[in-house]
Design a protein around this motif. Sequence first.
Motif, PDB file in Angstrom:
ATOM      1  N   PRO A  42     -31.964 -43.433   4.125  1.00  0.00           N
ATOM      2  CA  PRO A  42     -31.742 -42.126   4.767  1.00  0.00           C
ATOM      3  C   PRO A  42     -30.997 -42.290   6.097  1.00  0.00           C
ATOM      4  CG  PRO A  42     -33.992 -42.307   3.961  1.00  0.00           C
ATOM      5  CD  PRO A  42     -33.375 -43.665   3.832  1.00  0.00           C
ATOM      6  N   LEU A  43     -30.151 -41.330   6.414  1.00  0.00           N
ATOM      7  CA  LEU A  43     -29.307 -41.401   7.601  1.00  0.00           C
ATOM      8  C   LEU A  43     -30.091 -41.802   8.852  1.00  0.00           C
ATOM      9  CD1 LEU A  43     -26.598 -41.017   9.034  1.00  0.00           C
ATOM     10  CD2 LEU A  43     -27.149 -38.583   9.245  1.00  0.00           C
ATOM     11  N   GLY A  44     -31.267 -41.227   9.046  1.00  0.00           N
ATOM     12  CA  GLY A  44     -32.069 -41.519  10.235  1.00  0.00           C
ATOM     13  C   GLY A  44     -32.534 -42.960  10.335  1.00  0.00           C
ATOM     14  N   LEU A  45     -32.472 -43.700   9.226  1.00  0.00           N
ATOM     15  CA  LEU A  45     -32.927 -45.094   9.225  1.00  0.00           C
ATOM     16  C   LEU A  45     -31.793 -46.106   9.223  1.00  0.00           C
ATOM     17  CD1 LEU A  45     -35.894 -44.848   6.682  1.00  0.00           C
ATOM     18  CD2 LEU A  45     -35.962 -44.760   9.177  1.00  0.00           C
ATOM     19  N   VAL A  46     -30.553 -45.650   9.085  1.00  0.00           N
ATOM     20  CA  VAL A  46     -29.415 -46.578   8.994  1.00  0.00           C
ATOM     21  C   VAL A  46     -29.371 -47.510  10.196  1.00  0.00           C
ATOM     22  CG1 VAL A  46     -26.884 -46.741   8.981  1.00  0.00           C
ATOM     23  CG2 VAL A  46     -28.038 -45.092   7.490  1.00  0.00           C
ATOM     24  N   GLU A  47     -29.570 -46.955  11.389  1.00  0.00           N
ATOM     25  CA  GLU A  47     -29.516 -47.752  12.612  1.00  0.00           C
ATOM     26  C   GLU A  47     -30.546 -48.888  12.586  1.00  0.00           C
ATOM     27  OE1 GLU A  47     -29.871 -47.004  17.437  1.00  0.00           O
ATOM     28  OE2 GLU A  47     -30.041 -45.313  16.067  1.00  0.00           O
ATOM     29  N   PHE A  48     -31.709 -48.628  11.996  1.00  0.00           N
ATOM     30  CA  PHE A  48     -32.785 -49.610  11.975  1.00  0.00           C
ATOM     31  C   PHE A  48     -32.679 -50.590  10.814  1.00  0.00           C
ATOM     32  CE2 PHE A  48     -34.236 -45.609  13.840  1.00  0.00           C
ATOM     33  CZ  PHE A  48     -34.474 -46.043  15.128  1.00  0.00           C
ATOM     34  N   ARG A  49     -31.893 -50.250   9.796  1.00  0.00           N
ATOM     35  CA  ARG A  49     -31.765 -51.105   8.612  1.00  0.00           C
ATOM     36  C   ARG A  49     -30.443 -51.870   8.571  1.00  0.00           C
ATOM     37  NH1 ARG A  49     -34.168 -49.205   3.829  1.00  0.00           N
ATOM     38  NH2 ARG A  49     -33.269 -51.090   2.957  1.00  0.00           N
ATOM     39  N   MET A  50     -29.558 -51.634   9.532  1.00  0.00           N
ATOM     40  CA  MET A  50     -28.242 -52.272   9.459  1.00  0.00           C
ATOM     41  C   MET A  50     -28.329 -53.788   9.474  1.00  0.00           C
ATOM     42  SD  MET A  50     -26.286 -51.633  13.083  1.00  0.00           S
ATOM     43  CE  MET A  50     -26.512 -49.896  13.199  1.00  0.00           C
ATOM     44  N   GLN A  51     -29.372 -54.361  10.065  1.00  0.00           N
ATOM     45  CA  GLN A  51     -29.490 -55.818  10.084  1.00  0.00           C
ATOM     46  C   GLN A  51     -29.745 -56.366   8.682  1.00  0.00           C
ATOM     47  OE1 GLN A  51     -31.819 -53.788  11.432  1.00  0.00           O
ATOM     48  NE2 GLN A  51     -33.754 -54.364  10.492  1.00  0.00           N
ATOM     49  N   ASP A  52     -30.127 -55.517   7.737  1.00  0.00           N
ATOM     50  CA  ASP A  52     -30.337 -55.937   6.336  1.00  0.00           C
ATOM     51  C   ASP A  52     -29.017 -56.021   5.564  1.00  0.00           C
ATOM     52  OD1 ASP A  52     -33.055 -55.838   6.923  1.00  0.00           O
ATOM     53  OD2 ASP A  52     -33.312 -53.842   6.047  1.00  0.00           O
ATOM     54  N   LEU A  53     -27.932 -55.554   6.164  1.00  0.00           N
ATOM     55  CA  LEU A  53     -26.630 -55.518   5.497  1.00  0.00           C
ATOM     56  C   LEU A  53     -25.779 -56.709   5.923  1.00  0.00           C
ATOM     57  CD1 LEU A  53     -25.889 -51.707   6.061  1.00  0.00           C
ATOM     58  CD2 LEU A  53     -27.033 -52.780   4.108  1.00  0.00           C
ATOM     59  N   GLU A  54     -24.870 -57.112   5.048  1.00  0.00           N
ATOM     60  CA  GLU A  54     -23.974 -58.232   5.321  1.00  0.00           C
ATOM     61  C   GLU A  54     -22.651 -57.714   5.885  1.00  0.00           C
ATOM     62  OE1 GLU A  54     -24.655 -61.489   4.858  1.00  0.00           O
ATOM     63  OE2 GLU A  54     -26.679 -60.992   4.161  1.00  0.00           O
ATOM     64  N   LYS A  55     -22.225 -58.243   7.011  1.00  0.00           N
ATOM     65  CA  LYS A  55     -20.960 -57.812   7.600  1.00  0.00           C
ATOM     66  C   LYS A  55     -19.759 -58.285   6.777  1.00  0.00           C
ATOM     67  CE  LYS A  55     -22.296 -56.893  12.304  1.00  0.00           C
ATOM     68  NZ  LYS A  55     -22.081 -57.136  13.721  1.00  0.00           N
TER      69      LYS A  55
END
Length: 98
Positions: A42-55
Motif C-alpha cells: 500500500p502507498l502508505g507503506l512504500v517508504e517503510f518497505r523500500m529497503q526490501d527492494l533491489e536497486k
Amino acid sequence: MKEILPNEVAALLKENSTINIIDVREVDEVKTGKIPNAMHIPLGLVEFRMQDLEKSQEYIMVCRSGGRSARAAKLLEDHGYKVMNMMGGMNEWEGPIE
C-alpha cells in the motif's frame, strides 16, 4: 519519471519477461483482483518497505488510476530506484487478474 501503458505491461507478461510489479492500492481494492504476481505494498507503506527492494531491478508501479502509483514511483526514484508508472492504472488494465 518513465511511464508504461497497460497494454505494454500485458505484452511483457505474455512474453514471460521477468518484471516486477508493485500494486500500491489499499487492501480492499486489491481484493477485487490484481495483476498476477504483483507485489502488494500500500502507498502508505512504500517508504517503510523500500529497503526490501533491489536497486538493480526495475519496478512497475500500479494503482487504480495512475495517481498514487506516480507518487510511489517518484518517492522510489528519488531514492535511486528504477521505476515506471503504469498510466491509467487498473482502470485501464485489460489483462489477466488474480
